[in-house]
Design a protein around this motif. Structure first.
Motif, PDB file in Angstrom:
ATOM      1  N   VAL A   5       0.847  -1.196   0.000  1.00  0.00           N
ATOM      2  CA  VAL A   5       0.000   0.000   0.000  1.00  0.00           C
ATOM      3  C   VAL A   5       0.884   1.248   0.000  1.00  0.00           C
ATOM      4  CG1 VAL A   5      -1.672   1.353   1.319  1.00  0.00           C
ATOM      5  CG2 VAL A   5      -1.919  -1.127   1.175  1.00  0.00           C
ATOM      6  N   ILE A   6       0.582   2.157  -0.911  1.00  0.00           N
ATOM      7  CA  ILE A   6       1.237   3.463  -0.959  1.00  0.00           C
ATOM      8  C   ILE A   6       0.110   4.486  -0.954  1.00  0.00           C
ATOM      9  CG2 ILE A   6       2.739   5.017  -2.248  1.00  0.00           C
ATOM     10  CD1 ILE A   6       3.887   2.557  -3.674  1.00  0.00           C
ATOM     11  N   ASN A   7       0.164   5.444  -0.078  1.00  0.00           N
ATOM     12  CA  ASN A   7      -0.910   6.433   0.012  1.00  0.00           C
ATOM     13  C   ASN A   7      -0.751   7.595  -0.953  1.00  0.00           C
ATOM     14  OD1 ASN A   7      -2.351   5.074   2.041  1.00  0.00           O
ATOM     15  ND2 ASN A   7      -0.934   5.845   3.573  1.00  0.00           N
ATOM     16  N   GLU A   8       0.468   7.873  -1.371  1.00  0.00           N
ATOM     17  CA  GLU A   8       0.730   8.981  -2.291  1.00  0.00           C
ATOM     18  C   GLU A   8       1.602   8.476  -3.434  1.00  0.00           C
ATOM     19  OE1 GLU A   8      -0.518  10.317   1.485  1.00  0.00           O
ATOM     20  OE2 GLU A   8       1.436   9.428   1.140  1.00  0.00           O
ATOM     21  N   PHE A  44      11.811   6.945   1.662  1.00  0.00           N
ATOM     22  CA  PHE A  44      12.177   8.275   1.189  1.00  0.00           C
ATOM     23  C   PHE A  44      10.932   9.003   0.686  1.00  0.00           C
ATOM     24  CE2 PHE A  44      15.724   5.476   0.932  1.00  0.00           C
ATOM     25  CZ  PHE A  44      16.798   6.227   1.362  1.00  0.00           C
ATOM     26  N   PRO A  45      10.896  10.322   0.835  1.00  0.00           N
ATOM     27  CA  PRO A  45       9.715  11.093   0.417  1.00  0.00           C
ATOM     28  C   PRO A  45       9.727  11.409  -1.080  1.00  0.00           C
ATOM     29  CG  PRO A  45      11.292  12.549   1.487  1.00  0.00           C
ATOM     30  CD  PRO A  45      11.860  11.160   1.562  1.00  0.00           C
ATOM     31  N   VAL A  46       9.502  10.349  -1.872  1.00  0.00           N
ATOM     32  CA  VAL A  46       9.466  10.510  -3.326  1.00  0.00           C
ATOM     33  C   VAL A  46       8.494   9.481  -3.888  1.00  0.00           C
ATOM     34  CG1 VAL A  46      11.454   8.976  -3.710  1.00  0.00           C
ATOM     35  CG2 VAL A  46      10.850  10.683  -5.439  1.00  0.00           C
ATOM     36  N   GLY A  47       7.778   9.880  -4.931  1.00  0.00           N
ATOM     37  CA  GLY A  47       6.838   8.959  -5.564  1.00  0.00           C
ATOM     38  C   GLY A  47       6.597   9.324  -7.015  1.00  0.00           C
ATOM     39  N   VAL A  48       6.121   8.334  -7.753  1.00  0.00           N
ATOM     40  CA  VAL A  48       5.742   8.535  -9.151  1.00  0.00           C
ATOM     41  C   VAL A  48       4.265   8.193  -9.276  1.00  0.00           C
ATOM     42  CG1 VAL A  48       6.080   7.799 -11.546  1.00  0.00           C
ATOM     43  CG2 VAL A  48       8.058   7.960  -9.992  1.00  0.00           C
ATOM     44  N   GLU A  49       3.505   9.117  -9.792  1.00  0.00           N
ATOM     45  CA  GLU A  49       2.088   8.904 -10.104  1.00  0.00           C
ATOM     46  C   GLU A  49       2.016   8.607 -11.590  1.00  0.00           C
ATOM     47  OE1 GLU A  49      -2.030   8.650  -9.649  1.00  0.00           O
ATOM     48  OE2 GLU A  49      -0.571   8.918  -8.042  1.00  0.00           O
ATOM     49  N   ARG A  50       1.507   7.427 -11.959  1.00  0.00           N
ATOM     50  CA  ARG A  50       1.454   7.010 -13.357  1.00  0.00           C
ATOM     51  C   ARG A  50       0.025   7.066 -13.882  1.00  0.00           C
ATOM     52  NH1 ARG A  50       0.131   2.592 -16.467  1.00  0.00           N
ATOM     53  NH2 ARG A  50      -0.662   1.535 -14.632  1.00  0.00           N
ATOM     54  N   LYS A  51      -0.112   7.626 -15.062  1.00  0.00           N
ATOM     55  CA  LYS A  51      -1.391   7.612 -15.776  1.00  0.00           C
ATOM     56  C   LYS A  51      -1.149   6.903 -17.104  1.00  0.00           C
ATOM     57  CE  LYS A  51      -3.426   9.787 -12.570  1.00  0.00           C
ATOM     58  NZ  LYS A  51      -4.204   8.948 -11.651  1.00  0.00           N
ATOM     59  N   ASN A  52      -2.051   5.966 -17.460  1.00  0.00           N
ATOM     60  CA  ASN A  52      -1.799   5.174 -18.663  1.00  0.00           C
ATOM     61  C   ASN A  52      -2.137   5.899 -19.964  1.00  0.00           C
ATOM     62  OD1 ASN A  52      -4.572   4.890 -19.050  1.00  0.00           O
ATOM     63  ND2 ASN A  52      -4.664   2.924 -17.999  1.00  0.00           N
ATOM     64  N   SER A  53      -2.650   7.133 -19.862  1.00  0.00           N
ATOM     65  CA  SER A  53      -2.947   7.908 -21.071  1.00  0.00           C
ATOM     66  C   SER A  53      -3.384   9.317 -20.677  1.00  0.00           C
ATOM     67  CB  SER A  53      -4.077   7.239 -21.866  1.00  0.00           C
ATOM     68  OG  SER A  53      -5.276   7.274 -21.122  1.00  0.00           O
ATOM     69  N   GLY A  54      -3.413  10.171 -21.675  1.00  0.00           N
ATOM     70  CA  GLY A  54      -3.984  11.493 -21.461  1.00  0.00           C
ATOM     71  C   GLY A  54      -5.470  11.393 -21.147  1.00  0.00           C
ATOM     72  N   ASP A  55      -6.128  10.364 -21.716  1.00  0.00           N
ATOM     73  CA  ASP A  55      -7.546  10.135 -21.413  1.00  0.00           C
ATOM     74  C   ASP A  55      -7.752   9.904 -19.918  1.00  0.00           C
ATOM     75  OD1 ASP A  55      -8.214  10.275 -24.103  1.00  0.00           O
ATOM     76  OD2 ASP A  55      -8.300   8.100 -24.366  1.00  0.00           O
ATOM     77  N   GLU A  74      -4.796  13.625  -3.257  1.00  0.00           N
ATOM     78  CA  GLU A  74      -3.585  12.823  -3.098  1.00  0.00           C
ATOM     79  C   GLU A  74      -2.332  13.680  -3.267  1.00  0.00           C
ATOM     80  OE1 GLU A  74      -1.447   9.024  -5.284  1.00  0.00           O
ATOM     81  OE2 GLU A  74      -3.633   9.184  -5.390  1.00  0.00           O
ATOM     82  N   LEU A  75      -2.315  14.531  -4.273  1.00  0.00           N
ATOM     83  CA  LEU A  75      -1.163  15.404  -4.504  1.00  0.00           C
ATOM     84  C   LEU A  75      -0.994  16.408  -3.361  1.00  0.00           C
ATOM     85  CD1 LEU A  75      -1.584  16.075  -8.333  1.00  0.00           C
ATOM     86  CD2 LEU A  75       0.060  14.528  -7.216  1.00  0.00           C
ATOM     87  N   ARG A  76      -2.096  16.920  -2.858  1.00  0.00           N
ATOM     88  CA  ARG A  76      -2.039  17.861  -1.731  1.00  0.00           C
ATOM     89  C   ARG A  76      -1.470  17.168  -0.485  1.00  0.00           C
ATOM     90  NH1 ARG A  76      -7.009  19.965  -1.894  1.00  0.00           N
ATOM     91  NH2 ARG A  76      -6.256  21.678  -3.163  1.00  0.00           N
ATOM     92  N   ARG A  77      -1.943  15.943  -0.220  1.00  0.00           N
ATOM     93  CA  ARG A  77      -1.431  15.172   0.922  1.00  0.00           C
ATOM     94  C   ARG A  77       0.075  14.945   0.794  1.00  0.00           C
ATOM     95  NH1 ARG A  77      -5.452  11.545   0.308  1.00  0.00           N
ATOM     96  NH2 ARG A  77      -4.046  10.057  -0.671  1.00  0.00           N
TER      97      ARG A  77
END
Length: 190
Positions: free
Chosen positions: A51-54, A75-86, A107-110
């Motif tokens: 589980v990753i919250n952010e 470490f305080p780093v993460g990658v948010e992945r989106k599979n498309s612009g859609d 999520e980004l604000r947190r």
């Protein structure tokens, strides 16, 4: 609790080679990220599901008692992945969300409040062009979509990458490895 370590360049290289592990979120659907896991397998990059919250991906240095590291280091780093612009357009235009802001922005604000650096990776190498041309499924107008994305970049993101899906695993690995390398060089970790 913030811990201070001092590592030599040789020790940092050793930790990144032997104790670096990527964590991917349990909510990541295997059928949508298998290409990334296949890359990790091919390159023999250690990973696990947790589980990753952010964000969707982060990384740790696993414990290494010989260097005085008696527990895994996060470490305080993460990658948010989106599979498309859609998908990104849909996330930013959620109509069914009953909270004050949509889930992605919460999520980004947190993450920002916790001091976590978030990078956005969008699996569409022509993403900017597609957004400007309106080549996505959403009622969002191209100008509004770009404005919203730029606002998110300014408020919450440390980088946005539009990339070919086949290069996603390499990019996630690179972002996380060099972020952690920098944290190790600075000697500060949680």
């Amino acid at each position: 609790m913030e811990t201070h370590y001092r590592f030599t360049d040789t020790e940092i290289k050793k930790l990144l080679k032997e104790n670096f592990m990527i964590i991917y979120d349990t909510r990541e659907q295997v059928n949508k990220n298998q290409h990334i896991l296949d890359y990790f397998d091919k390159k023999k990059i250690n990973y696990k599901r947790q589980v990753i919250n952010e964000g969707d991906y982060t990384a740790i240095i696993t414990k290494c008692p010989s260097m005085g590291i008696h527990r895994d280091l996060y470490f305080p780093v993460g990658v948010e992945r989106k599979n498309s612009g859609d998908e990104l357009a849909g996330n930013l235009a959620e109509k069914s969300d009953t909270h004050d802001d949509i889930r992605l922005i919460r999520e980004l604000r947190r993450a920002k409040e916790k001091g976590i650096k978030i990078f956005l990776l969008i699996e569409d190498e022509h993403g900017r062009g597609n957004i400007k041309a309106g080549n996505y499924r959403s009622l969002y107008k191209p100008v509004s979509f770009m404005a919203r994305l730029r606002s998110l970049q300014d408020q919450f993101l440390h980088g946005t990458v539009f990339i070919n899906k086949n290069d996603s695993g390499e990019e996630i690995f690179g972002i996380l490895k060099y972020s952690i390398r920098n944290f190790l060089k600075e000697g500060y970790m949680d």
